[in-house]
Each structure stands twice: as C-alpha cells, then as structure tokens.
Write a protein that holds these residues in place. Structure first.
Motif, mmCIF file in Angstrom:
data_model
loop_
_atom_site.group_PDB
_atom_site.id
_atom_site.type_symbol
_atom_site.label_atom_id
_atom_site.label_comp_id
_atom_site.label_asym_id
_atom_site.label_seq_id
_atom_site.Cartn_x
_atom_site.Cartn_y
_atom_site.Cartn_z
ATOM 1 N N LYS A 189 4.407 4.709 -14.509
ATOM 2 C CA LYS A 189 5.852 4.825 -14.027
ATOM 3 C C LYS A 189 5.935 5.678 -12.586
ATOM 4 O O LYS A 189 5.143 6.234 -12.270
ATOM 5 N N GLY A 190 6.650 4.892 -11.798
ATOM 6 C CA GLY A 190 7.208 5.427 -10.449
ATOM 7 C C GLY A 190 5.823 5.062 -9.740
ATOM 8 O O GLY A 190 5.896 5.529 -8.320
ATOM 9 N N ALA A 191 4.799 4.375 -10.139
ATOM 10 C CA ALA A 191 3.803 3.952 -8.966
ATOM 11 C C ALA A 191 4.111 2.659 -8.449
ATOM 12 O O ALA A 191 4.657 1.575 -9.119
ATOM 13 N N LEU A 192 3.431 2.248 -7.141
ATOM 14 C CA LEU A 192 3.577 1.233 -6.527
ATOM 15 C C LEU A 192 3.009 0.002 -7.348
ATOM 16 O O LEU A 192 3.505 -1.162 -7.306
ATOM 17 N N THR A 193 2.348 0.081 -8.473
ATOM 18 C CA THR A 193 1.599 -0.844 -9.190
ATOM 19 C C THR A 193 2.793 -1.561 -10.307
ATOM 20 O O THR A 193 2.480 -2.612 -10.948
ATOM 21 N N SER A 194 3.791 -0.656 -10.395
ATOM 22 C CA SER A 194 4.763 -1.130 -11.228
ATOM 23 C C SER A 194 6.059 -1.659 -10.594
ATOM 24 O O SER A 194 7.026 -1.923 -11.328
ATOM 25 N N ALA A 195 6.050 -1.709 -9.318
ATOM 26 C CA ALA A 195 7.133 -2.444 -8.621
ATOM 27 C C ALA A 195 7.264 -3.770 -8.809
ATOM 28 O O ALA A 195 6.513 -4.370 -8.961
ATOM 29 N N LYS A 196 8.468 -4.135 -8.712
ATOM 30 C CA LYS A 196 8.844 -5.476 -8.737
ATOM 31 C C LYS A 196 9.431 -6.118 -7.343
ATOM 32 O O LYS A 196 10.358 -5.527 -6.879
ATOM 33 N N GLN A 197 8.588 -6.937 -7.118
ATOM 34 C CA GLN A 197 8.698 -7.586 -5.354
ATOM 35 C C GLN A 197 10.127 -8.572 -5.829
ATOM 36 O O GLN A 197 10.341 -9.458 -6.319
ATOM 37 N N LEU A 198 11.105 -8.195 -5.026
ATOM 38 C CA LEU A 198 12.595 -8.912 -5.102
ATOM 39 C C LEU A 198 12.440 -10.084 -3.780
ATOM 40 O O LEU A 198 13.403 -10.828 -3.977
ATOM 41 N N HIS A 199 11.805 -9.938 -3.079
ATOM 42 C CA HIS A 199 12.011 -10.769 -1.780
ATOM 43 C C HIS A 199 10.916 -10.566 -0.740
ATOM 44 O O HIS A 199 10.231 -9.320 -0.806
ATOM 45 N N GLY A 200 10.260 -11.412 -0.195
ATOM 46 C CA GLY A 200 9.270 -11.411 0.955
ATOM 47 C C GLY A 200 8.007 -12.014 0.720
ATOM 48 O O GLY A 200 7.691 -12.094 -0.439
ATOM 49 N N LYS A 201 7.209 -11.834 1.557
ATOM 50 C CA LYS A 201 5.705 -12.280 1.385
ATOM 51 C C LYS A 201 4.885 -11.231 0.678
ATOM 52 O O LYS A 201 5.469 -9.986 0.571
ATOM 53 N N ALA A 202 3.645 -11.523 0.235
ATOM 54 C CA ALA A 202 2.909 -10.389 -0.347
ATOM 55 C C ALA A 202 2.509 -9.308 0.718
ATOM 56 O O ALA A 202 2.357 -9.410 1.786
ATOM 57 N N LEU A 203 2.492 -8.112 -0.091
ATOM 58 C CA LEU A 203 1.993 -6.920 0.599
ATOM 59 C C LEU A 203 0.573 -6.947 0.953
ATOM 60 O O LEU A 203 -0.243 -7.450 0.434
ATOM 61 N N SER A 204 0.532 -6.450 2.152
ATOM 62 C CA SER A 204 -0.958 -6.250 2.806
ATOM 63 C C SER A 204 -1.598 -4.985 2.437
ATOM 64 O O SER A 204 -1.014 -4.132 1.757
ATOM 65 N N PHE A 205 -3.049 -4.961 2.592
ATOM 66 C CA PHE A 205 -3.705 -3.719 2.477
ATOM 67 C C PHE A 205 -2.974 -2.525 3.126
ATOM 68 O O PHE A 205 -2.744 -1.489 2.319
ATOM 69 N N ASN A 206 -2.662 -2.637 4.300
ATOM 70 C CA ASN A 206 -2.098 -1.609 4.866
ATOM 71 C C ASN A 206 -0.510 -1.276 4.452
ATOM 72 O O ASN A 206 0.153 -0.234 4.631
ATOM 73 N N ASN A 207 0.002 -2.232 4.015
ATOM 74 C CA ASN A 207 1.646 -2.138 3.661
ATOM 75 C C ASN A 207 1.298 -1.320 2.190
ATOM 76 O O ASN A 207 2.020 -0.339 2.223
ATOM 77 N N ILE A 208 0.423 -1.463 1.530
ATOM 78 C CA ILE A 208 0.260 -0.802 -0.019
ATOM 79 C C ILE A 208 -0.050 0.622 0.535
ATOM 80 O O ILE A 208 0.567 1.581 -0.067
ATOM 81 N N ASN A 209 -1.059 0.905 1.293
ATOM 82 C CA ASN A 209 -1.380 2.176 1.674
ATOM 83 C C ASN A 209 -0.148 3.028 2.241
ATOM 84 O O ASN A 209 -0.057 4.079 1.750
ATOM 85 N N ASP A 210 0.176 2.373 2.934
ATOM 86 C CA ASP A 210 1.479 3.092 3.684
ATOM 87 C C ASP A 210 2.611 3.583 2.845
ATOM 88 O O ASP A 210 3.153 4.581 2.794
ATOM 89 N N THR A 211 3.071 2.462 2.254
ATOM 90 C CA THR A 211 4.121 2.731 1.155
ATOM 91 C C THR A 211 3.819 3.631 -0.240
ATOM 92 O O THR A 211 4.652 4.601 -0.178
ATOM 93 N N ASN A 212 2.601 3.815 -0.368
ATOM 94 C CA ASN A 212 1.966 4.748 -1.203
ATOM 95 C C ASN A 212 2.405 6.123 -0.486
ATOM 96 O O ASN A 212 2.808 6.990 -1.345
ATOM 97 N N GLY A 213 1.966 6.465 0.615
ATOM 98 C CA GLY A 213 2.235 7.519 1.335
ATOM 99 C C GLY A 213 3.546 7.840 1.362
ATOM 100 O O GLY A 213 4.156 9.216 1.182
ATOM 101 N N ALA A 214 4.559 7.215 1.652
ATOM 102 C CA ALA A 214 5.928 7.229 1.799
ATOM 103 C C ALA A 214 6.380 7.775 0.299
ATOM 104 O O ALA A 214 7.242 8.763 0.139
ATOM 105 N N LEU A 215 5.976 7.200 -0.814
ATOM 106 C CA LEU A 215 6.283 7.461 -2.195
ATOM 107 C C LEU A 215 6.146 8.716 -2.545
ATOM 108 O O LEU A 215 6.703 9.244 -3.305
ATOM 109 N N GLU A 216 4.987 9.190 -2.138
ATOM 110 C CA GLU A 216 4.290 10.586 -2.525
ATOM 111 C C GLU A 216 5.352 11.774 -2.181
ATOM 112 O O GLU A 216 5.741 12.631 -2.717
ATOM 113 N N LEU A 217 5.797 11.309 -0.802
ATOM 114 C CA LEU A 217 6.595 12.256 -0.252
ATOM 115 C C LEU A 217 8.127 12.187 -0.620
ATOM 116 O O LEU A 217 8.669 13.291 -1.275
#
Length: 518
Positions: free
Chosen positions: A232-260
């Motif tokens: 729960k609350g982790a990026l692996t549980s997110a539902k993508q509503l729009h746009g192309k697939a996330l990249s490696f850097n997208n996932i790493n950067d988004t995780n950093g933002a979510l933790e803060l």
C-alpha cells in the motif's frame, strides 16, 4: 514421450493439455483433484496410488513421495546401471512432469490468515518432484508455467519429444520458481518470529512488473520488479491512467518524491528531479500547495515529477498544464482535472491509493554494492523520542519551529550532504549531494536568491541532515538573513556554532538524530 505425471494447484489449461497428450498417445498419471478434473473431461488417467502401490494419506500430505515416482524421474537413460535397476525394480520411467505448487503466496496475502493456514499451504511433494525432474532435464521435460503447455505439445506433436534446448529452458524456470517459493516461505517465517535483528542469511524475492527500454542510460538493460506482499502506498501499487510506460529513471525519481511526500499530513506537493526534491509546498488546499512548490523552483520543476497527497482538482491541473512535467501522482483526480491533464500526450498520470501510507518499520532498504548487499531498516523516523533541545539563548517562535520541521522533512530526503531552507511552509532553497556542508549551504542560499529574491531568505529556517563541523554554515545563514536552524548536533565543535548563533540572534535546535542519505 510415453508417460506424463500431472499434479497442479492452478488448473488453468490443464484439461486441454491432458487431452492433447492423450491424443498423442502419452499415458497420464495424476493425483487427487487434478486426476478428478481430467477424468471428468473423459480423459484416461492412472491414479498415483496405482503407481506407488500406496494410498494417498495424511490428508493428501503424502502421495508422490515414493521411489516408484522419483526413480522414474531421476533414472538417467544413458546410464546402463540406472536402466538395469529400474527394470529390476519394475519402475516405469516418467518423461514429462507438469506441476505447480500449493498457493502459498495467495494464502499469506489473504487478510487475517493464520500461521496454521500458511504452514498447511507449504508444498512438499510438488517441489520435490520438480527438482527431481529438473535435475534430470536431459531425459525429463518439466513444466511449471501454464504458458509453456503449448510449446511442449507442439514439440511432441512435431518431433515425438521435447528438444534438449527446451528441456534446459524449462529446467531453469523450475529452479527460479522453487527458489522464489522457498524465499516466500523463509521471509514469512522471519516475520512470524518477529526477530528485531537482521537475519544471518537473506533471500530476497521479487516479481517482474515490466521490462524497460533501458536503464539509467540507453546502453544499460533494466526491468522493474515488485515485492510480494502488502505494498500500500508504494509505486508498485499505482494505477496508470494516462501516458506511456514509465522509464527506469521515472520510477526511481518518483519513488524519491513519494518518500518525502509521506512525511506530510496536510495538503502537500513535492516536485522532484533526479530523485532530489526541487520544490515542496504545504497549504490548506492542494492548489495553494502547488503554487508554493512551483514558485520554489520554476526552472527545475520543468520536466520533473509532481506528487500530491490530496486530490488534483481542475484548477491545479490547469496550473500544471502551463509547464511540461513528466509525471503527476496523486490519490485521485477529479473528472475535470483528468480531462485537462490528458490533453497532453506525453504526461503520465498515476493514481496511487493510500499515498500517505509509509513502509512498515520492519521493512528493509537494500543497496547493491559490487559483490554484496548493504541492508538496513527503513528510515521512518523524523525525530527521536526525546524532546528537542534548544541550545541557543533565543528560542524559536511557534512559526519558526513549524518551518524548521518542514525544512527538516525536506532535507531528510535530499542526498547528503544536504541543506534545506524553508519559509511559510515552502522550500526556499535546497542544496543536495555536496561533498562538504558549506557548499550545500551556499547552494541552498544561492538557489533561494536566484528564484525568490533576497527577501525570501530573511526570517527563513535552515535544516541540515547532519551536524555542522564548523561555524561557517551559521556565518552564511546570518549573511542571508536566516533566523533559525535545526540540525542533529554532536560535533566536537558544536560550541563554535552555538556561539555564532548567539552572536547573531539565531535560534538553533538540536534533534540528536542524523539523516544521511547516500
């Protein structure tokens, strides 16, 4: 191929497979519920008890653990002694094994599952058969994944047998599968014991979410894997509503933002670039929070990632659409907000329920180093249990203390050495990832001056992720007009920093807790 043994928990496609094998003249041995399902489809089956000469017993716990089965699996056809022995023992060879295991993962993921239920769903005979067959892959084809059924049938149909190349591929999949299965069991039992120490050996297991076009750079291969369990609350549980697939850097950067983002309860926006926060704002509404985060660094937010802990409304969506951002993550979007944001083809929109949920305290953080792993528990604390210590003559005001804690949350999630400056619940300047603390301090101050002007620093709060080794950061803070500082303390030269603060009327608070992030 003359004889197959089929025993599965997941019966997807099993009747079709059995029918194809039967049509190819392959004799089928089966167990319990699998045998019943195949027989009900009108396909001839030999019950496992007829092969072992021993009835299934102990509620099905013992049925395939027998020499007539394992000798039939492990006998090497090229070994004359093996062939002689199986003939003398009247053991029939088994050429194909189709097995998948008791649903241990599905069991432990159920709400309120008991230890007894979990233990009962540990498969014993299944992994034993899989390992026996896979060890003798030269002579036995072994299938653990229903997606491989058609491949096996086609090869038998065309060549009367499964190729050695395919058998080895299937063998590899078996040991991947049993290793994953055993790791799930080990990790479940570790949690059940509740040992506060990290284990002597560690078996981490993850399931692939997706292959990626490349890693951090185009010449690196990459994939995204998820933990097994409640995320729960982790990026692996997110539902993508729009746009192309996330990249490696997208996932790493988004995780950093979510933790803060998880540090905040009030409506907050965290903008992130290269896994470092570049703008953070808290307010009574998510629109006001976005305005603060944007104003904090209107340059770096371009092409960055925005995370929100409250619903994105149309007003906020319209403001976001004025610039280019890669990703927006929120617990929800209004229908009107989605319509606005989806006008941009390249933006990714992710809905993450339970976005405020933190990782449990027993969760681990893993860093790969050459030849090994560094493993630690997650950094879930902001402050120690003790009272904060004001070490200067001047006490921070209530408003200053609020800004100090805001800045501390930000710097906790910036790369070390890190300094964060905040005012009115808005990041003013962030200096992350510097090799010395004075550079981080100067960077944060210069950043605030550049984007928000000299006055933005006056009366601001400064936070450091670790202690000041010298009083130089206090000197720079004073020149900028900063009026309060929060830091762990603990340097042999703390006295120098305290005296400098008293000299300039700056309030300084010691937390007693460091927040390095490497």
């Amino acid at each position: 191929m003359k004889r197959a043994l089929i025993s599965v928990s997941d019966k997807t496609g099993i009747v079709e497979l059995a029918r194809d094998l039967d049509n190819l003249g392959v004799e089928i041995i089966s167990t319990g519920g699998t045998a019943k399902k195949i027989q009900e489809a009108g396909i001839s089956v030999i019950n496992i008890s007829d092969v072992t000469g021993f009835p299934e017993c102990l509620d099905g716990r013992v049925k395939t653990l027998h020499p007539n089965i394992h000798a039939g699996l492990l006998a090497m056809r090229s070994n004359e002694d093996h062939m002689k022995q199986v003939e003398e023992l009247n053991v029939d060879l088994i050429d194909l094994v189709v097995v998948n295991l008791y649903p241990f993962k599905e069991t432990i993921l159920k709400e309120g599952v008991t230890r007894e239920e979990a233990i009962e769903n540990i498969d014993i005979g299944g992994p034993t058969m899989l390992r026996s067959a896979a060890k003798n892959y030269q002579d036995v084809a072994v299938v653990v994944d229903p997606s491989d059924y058609s491949k096996v049938v086609e090869e038998v149909k065309n060549n009367k047998e499964v190729s050695l190349e395919t058998k080895f591929y299937l063998c590899k999949k078996v040991f991947e599968h049993t290793a994953h299965y055993d790791s799930l069991i080990a990790n479940y039992l570790i949690k059940e014991v509740g040992d506060k120490d990290l284990p002597d050996t560690i078996a981490l297991t993850y399931e692939k979410v997706q292959d990626m076009r490349y890693g951090e750079n185009p010449h690196q291969k990459a994939a995204f894997y998820k933990e097994v369990g409640q995320t729960k609350g982790a990026l692996t549980s997110a539902k993508q509503l729009h746009g192309k697939a996330l990249s490696f850097n997208n996932i790493n950067d988004t995780n950093g933002a979510l933790e803060l983002l998880k540090e905040f309860d009030e409506p907050t926006i965290v903008a992130c670039k290269h896994a470092n926060p570049c703008g953070v704002g808290s307010a009574s509404t998510i629109f006001e929070a976005y305005q603060k985060a944007y104003e904090a660094d209107p340059v770096s937010i371009f092409g960055g990632i925005i995370t929100a802990n409250d619903e994105i409304d149309v007003k906020t969506a319209e403001a976001i659409n004025n610039i280019f951002v890669e990703i927006v993550v929120a617990p929800s979007f209004t229908t009107e907000a989605l319509e606005v944001l989806q006008q941009k083809k390249n933006i990714r929109l992710l809905q993450l329920d339970d976005i405020k949920t933190k990782q449990p305290d027993e969760a681990i953080d893993v860093k790969k180093v050459a030849g090994g792993l560094l493993v630690q528990t997650v950094n879930n604390k902001l402050l120690p249990n003790e009272e904060l210590e004001v070490v200067t003559d001047r006490q921070p005001t209530e408003a200053e203390m609020k800004d100090l804690l805001f800045a501390l949350k930000v710097v906790k999630h910036a790369k070390s050495n890190g300094i964060a400056i905040a005012k009115d619940q808005k990041s003013i300047g962030i200096g992350p990832g510097q090799v010395n603390r004075i550079w981080a301090c100067k960077q944060a101050i210069d950043h605030g001056r550049e984007h928000l002007g000299e006055d933005s620093l006056k009366g601001a709060a400064l936070a450091s992720d670790a202690f000041f080794p010298f009083d130089d950061c206090v000197e720079e803070a004073h020149k900028a007009g900063i009026k309060c500082i929060i830091q762990p303390g603990g340097s042999i030269r703390d006295k120098d920093s305290i005296e400098a603060c008293n000299k300039y009327g700056i309030a300084m608070v010691f937390t007693g807790m460091r927040h390095f992030k490497h």
